[in-house]
Design a protein around this motif. Structure first.
Motif, mmCIF file in Angstrom:
data_model
loop_
_atom_site.group_PDB
_atom_site.id
_atom_site.type_symbol
_atom_site.label_atom_id
_atom_site.label_comp_id
_atom_site.label_asym_id
_atom_site.label_seq_id
_atom_site.Cartn_x
_atom_site.Cartn_y
_atom_site.Cartn_z
ATOM 1 N N ASP A 24 18.820 -3.662 1.636
ATOM 2 C CA ASP A 24 19.783 -4.759 1.555
ATOM 3 C C ASP A 24 20.204 -5.277 2.923
ATOM 4 O OD1 ASP A 24 19.799 -4.796 -1.207
ATOM 5 O OD2 ASP A 24 21.428 -3.351 -1.364
ATOM 6 N N PHE A 25 19.541 -4.812 4.001
ATOM 7 C CA PHE A 25 19.823 -5.320 5.338
ATOM 8 C C PHE A 25 19.066 -6.637 5.506
ATOM 9 C CE2 PHE A 25 19.443 -4.689 10.146
ATOM 10 C CZ PHE A 25 20.798 -4.879 10.383
ATOM 11 N N VAL A 26 18.858 -7.081 6.709
ATOM 12 C CA VAL A 26 18.140 -8.329 6.943
ATOM 13 C C VAL A 26 16.757 -8.270 6.291
ATOM 14 C CG1 VAL A 26 17.138 -9.811 8.714
ATOM 15 C CG2 VAL A 26 19.384 -8.779 9.090
ATOM 16 N N TYR A 27 16.423 -9.309 5.532
ATOM 17 C CA TYR A 27 15.165 -9.361 4.802
ATOM 18 C C TYR A 27 14.029 -9.642 5.777
ATOM 19 C CZ TYR A 27 12.513 -9.993 0.450
ATOM 20 O OH TYR A 27 11.636 -9.844 -0.612
ATOM 21 N N GLN A 28 13.149 -8.674 5.976
ATOM 22 C CA GLN A 28 12.101 -8.831 6.973
ATOM 23 C C GLN A 28 10.803 -8.162 6.517
ATOM 24 O OE1 GLN A 28 13.314 -6.673 10.670
ATOM 25 N NE2 GLN A 28 15.202 -6.271 9.544
ATOM 26 N N ARG A 29 9.991 -7.720 7.443
ATOM 27 C CA ARG A 29 8.637 -7.256 7.131
ATOM 28 C C ARG A 29 8.567 -6.258 5.964
ATOM 29 N NH1 ARG A 29 3.721 -7.035 10.221
ATOM 30 N NH2 ARG A 29 2.371 -5.302 9.617
ATOM 31 N N PRO A 30 9.342 -5.168 5.962
ATOM 32 C CA PRO A 30 9.203 -4.219 4.847
ATOM 33 C C PRO A 30 9.461 -4.858 3.487
ATOM 34 C CG PRO A 30 10.406 -3.209 6.648
ATOM 35 C CD PRO A 30 10.282 -4.664 6.984
ATOM 36 N N GLN A 31 10.501 -5.677 3.398
ATOM 37 C CA GLN A 31 10.805 -6.300 2.110
ATOM 38 C C GLN A 31 9.684 -7.248 1.675
ATOM 39 O OE1 GLN A 31 12.911 -5.924 4.634
ATOM 40 N NE2 GLN A 31 14.997 -5.485 3.949
ATOM 41 N N HIS A 32 9.171 -8.032 2.610
ATOM 42 C CA HIS A 32 8.090 -8.964 2.250
ATOM 43 C C HIS A 32 6.856 -8.213 1.752
ATOM 44 C CE1 HIS A 32 9.652 -12.869 3.368
ATOM 45 N NE2 HIS A 32 10.098 -12.387 4.529
ATOM 46 N N ILE A 33 6.463 -7.189 2.476
ATOM 47 C CA ILE A 33 5.229 -6.472 2.125
ATOM 48 C C ILE A 33 5.406 -5.608 0.883
ATOM 49 C CG2 ILE A 33 3.638 -4.660 2.903
ATOM 50 C CD1 ILE A 33 3.905 -5.787 5.731
ATOM 51 N N ILE A 34 6.446 -4.805 0.852
ATOM 52 C CA ILE A 34 6.612 -3.856 -0.251
ATOM 53 C C ILE A 34 6.888 -4.567 -1.572
ATOM 54 C CG2 ILE A 34 7.912 -1.853 -1.067
ATOM 55 C CD1 ILE A 34 6.030 -1.440 1.414
ATOM 56 N N SER A 35 7.655 -5.649 -1.558
ATOM 57 C CA SER A 35 7.909 -6.376 -2.807
ATOM 58 C C SER A 35 6.620 -6.952 -3.380
ATOM 59 C CB SER A 35 8.935 -7.490 -2.576
ATOM 60 O OG SER A 35 8.453 -8.450 -1.653
ATOM 61 N N ARG A 36 5.699 -7.335 -2.512
ATOM 62 C CA ARG A 36 4.412 -7.856 -2.995
ATOM 63 C C ARG A 36 3.513 -6.728 -3.480
ATOM 64 N NH1 ARG A 36 6.549 -11.543 0.251
ATOM 65 N NH2 ARG A 36 6.003 -13.747 -0.018
ATOM 66 N N LEU A 37 3.508 -5.610 -2.789
ATOM 67 C CA LEU A 37 2.722 -4.467 -3.259
ATOM 68 C C LEU A 37 3.223 -3.987 -4.622
ATOM 69 C CD1 LEU A 37 2.412 -2.376 0.048
ATOM 70 C CD2 LEU A 37 0.567 -3.564 -1.139
ATOM 71 N N ALA A 38 4.528 -4.137 -4.859
ATOM 72 C CA ALA A 38 5.129 -3.667 -6.115
ATOM 73 C C ALA A 38 4.723 -4.515 -7.313
ATOM 74 C CB ALA A 38 6.652 -3.639 -5.985
ATOM 75 N N LYS A 39 4.035 -5.618 -7.089
ATOM 76 C CA LYS A 39 3.544 -6.408 -8.215
ATOM 77 C C LYS A 39 2.419 -5.690 -8.951
ATOM 78 C CE LYS A 39 4.807 -10.855 -6.145
ATOM 79 N NZ LYS A 39 4.310 -12.166 -5.613
ATOM 80 N N SER A 40 1.747 -4.769 -8.249
ATOM 81 C CA SER A 40 0.645 -4.044 -8.885
ATOM 82 C C SER A 40 0.786 -2.530 -8.776
ATOM 83 C CB SER A 40 -0.695 -4.464 -8.262
ATOM 84 O OG SER A 40 -0.694 -4.205 -6.865
#
Length: 373
Positions: free
Chosen positions: A35-51
């Motif tokens: 919930d901190f600044v939305y950056q690299r981990p959030q972008h990558i992990i949220s997309r990986l979580a689609k599959s």
């Protein structure tokens, strides 16, 4: 028994290694709060979580007023574990309540989680090195040796920029450079009829703005000196403070601190910027950075002024105005404002068309698939 907190209601956590509810495809170890600044981990992990079903473990966050740790369901396939313990070593003691040891992939953002590596039986270990954390203010001395050990055991190393790649490729045979990308559709909303938030719409234009973490990487002296030279210009800083305090911030009538904003709100604030800035200090903490916000500013069609961050200079010197002191900063502002505050967004098209977080994640997944033991 621990509690799993969903967004609005609580449900009991599962226990036992054979429960299907605690089988994850990937466990991620992250030094940044989700919930901190939305950056690299959030972008990558949220997309990986689609599959993939993913458990992301944050650094310890001891809260004596709360009983037990917290598991937050961000999405059906993405859970965030906030360990209510003092030290990383103690996290192993609560893991059986949340996941079993047999997990396909371990994904590290920080080598500080090294003590947990032996708890799991990973098929593949990935180290996504987004920053040279050992050079940040307050970094523990052992982080250097921990990273060396993590790289010895990692199957794949990704880096968040070219400078980091050049540093890490000397120590591992399977290193890939994936500079931070951009969600172009999101930030290009600043180019349409989006409403400007109330707390910035009342600030006098022209506005030279920044968003991101405000920490030891920001050259606050440069900000202050330039604000003195340009009293008719408003300088807006958006983001949370980290490792510095309110007393460290320069206070002038034309410098405004708006605090941390939700990722969804950023295009509205960007729309209010006449010019976007990256007033980074040139120090150990910025030696290897490749600022994500460069492309985010571009997606919003904003002219950009930056200090001479190495990866910015070599990749974007033809598109970003590079300055080294307050005098140059002031002159760059004058030149851009004389150009009617507008940079044609199509000037960035060639750069933006070559990058996206979706493509980055697809390439990462292909590399992992080809590297599986």
């Amino acid at each position: 028994m621990q509690t799993v907190y969903k967004k609005k209601s609580g449900i009991p956590a599962s226990t036992g290694d054979n429960n299907d509810n605690i089988k994850y495809d990937m466990v991620v170890f992250c030094h940044l709060r989700w919930d901190f600044v939305y950056q690299r981990p959030q972008h990558i992990i949220s997309r990986l979580a689609k599959s993939l079903k993913i458990l992301l473990i944050e650094e310890p966050w001891h809260r004596p007023e709360q009983e037990g740790s917290r598991l937050v369901e961000v999405a059906a396939n993405l859970h965030i574990l906030q360990p209510n313990v003092y030290h990383i070593d103690e996290i192993a003691g609560i893991l059986p309540q949340y996941t079993n040891k047999n997990t396909a992939t371990g994904w590290f953002y920080s080598a500080s989680f090294l003590p947990l590596l032996d708890y799991f039986d990973f098929d593949t270990v990935v180290y996504d090195c987004m920053d040279e954390l050992s050079l940040f203010k307050g970094a523990p001395e052992k982080l250097v040796s921990q990273e060396r050990s993590l790289m010895d055991r990692a199957d794949i190393v990704f880096t968040g920029g070219k400078s980091l790649y050049e540093s890490k490729v000397k120590h591992h045979e399977n290193v890939y450079c994936f500079p931070s990308s951009v969600d172009r559709d999101h930030f290009s909303k600043a180019l349409n009829g989006l409403a400007i938030p109330e707390d910035i719409v009342t600030i006098k234009s022209p506005i030279v703005g920044y968003f991101g973490v405000i920490d030891e990487r920001i050259n606050l002296d440069l900000l202050k000196e330039t604000a003195i030279l340009k009293p008719e210009v408003s300088f807006v800083m958006i983001g949370p403070l980290a490792k510095i305090g309110e007393h460290d911030l320069p206070r002038l009538h034309n410098i405004h601190y708006l605090g941390m904003k939700d990722y969804k709100e950023l295009p509205g604030y960007l729309k209010a910027f006449s010019i976007a800035m990256m007033p980074f200090a040139l120090n150990d903490a910025t030696k290897y950075i490749s600022p994500t916000k460069t492309l985010e500013y571009m997606a919003a069609g904003k002219p950009i002024i930056s200090t001479a961050i190495y990866d910015v200079v070599r990749d974007y010197s033809e598109d970003v105005t590079i300055i080294s002191n307050s005098g140059e900063f002031s002159k760059a502002i004058d030149a851009m404002l004389a150009n009617n505050n507008v940079l044609n967004p199509t000037d960035y098209s060639d750069i933006l068309e070559k990058t996206s977080w979706d493509v980055t994640v697809e390439k990462m997944q292909a590399i992992i698939k080809n590297t599986v033991k």
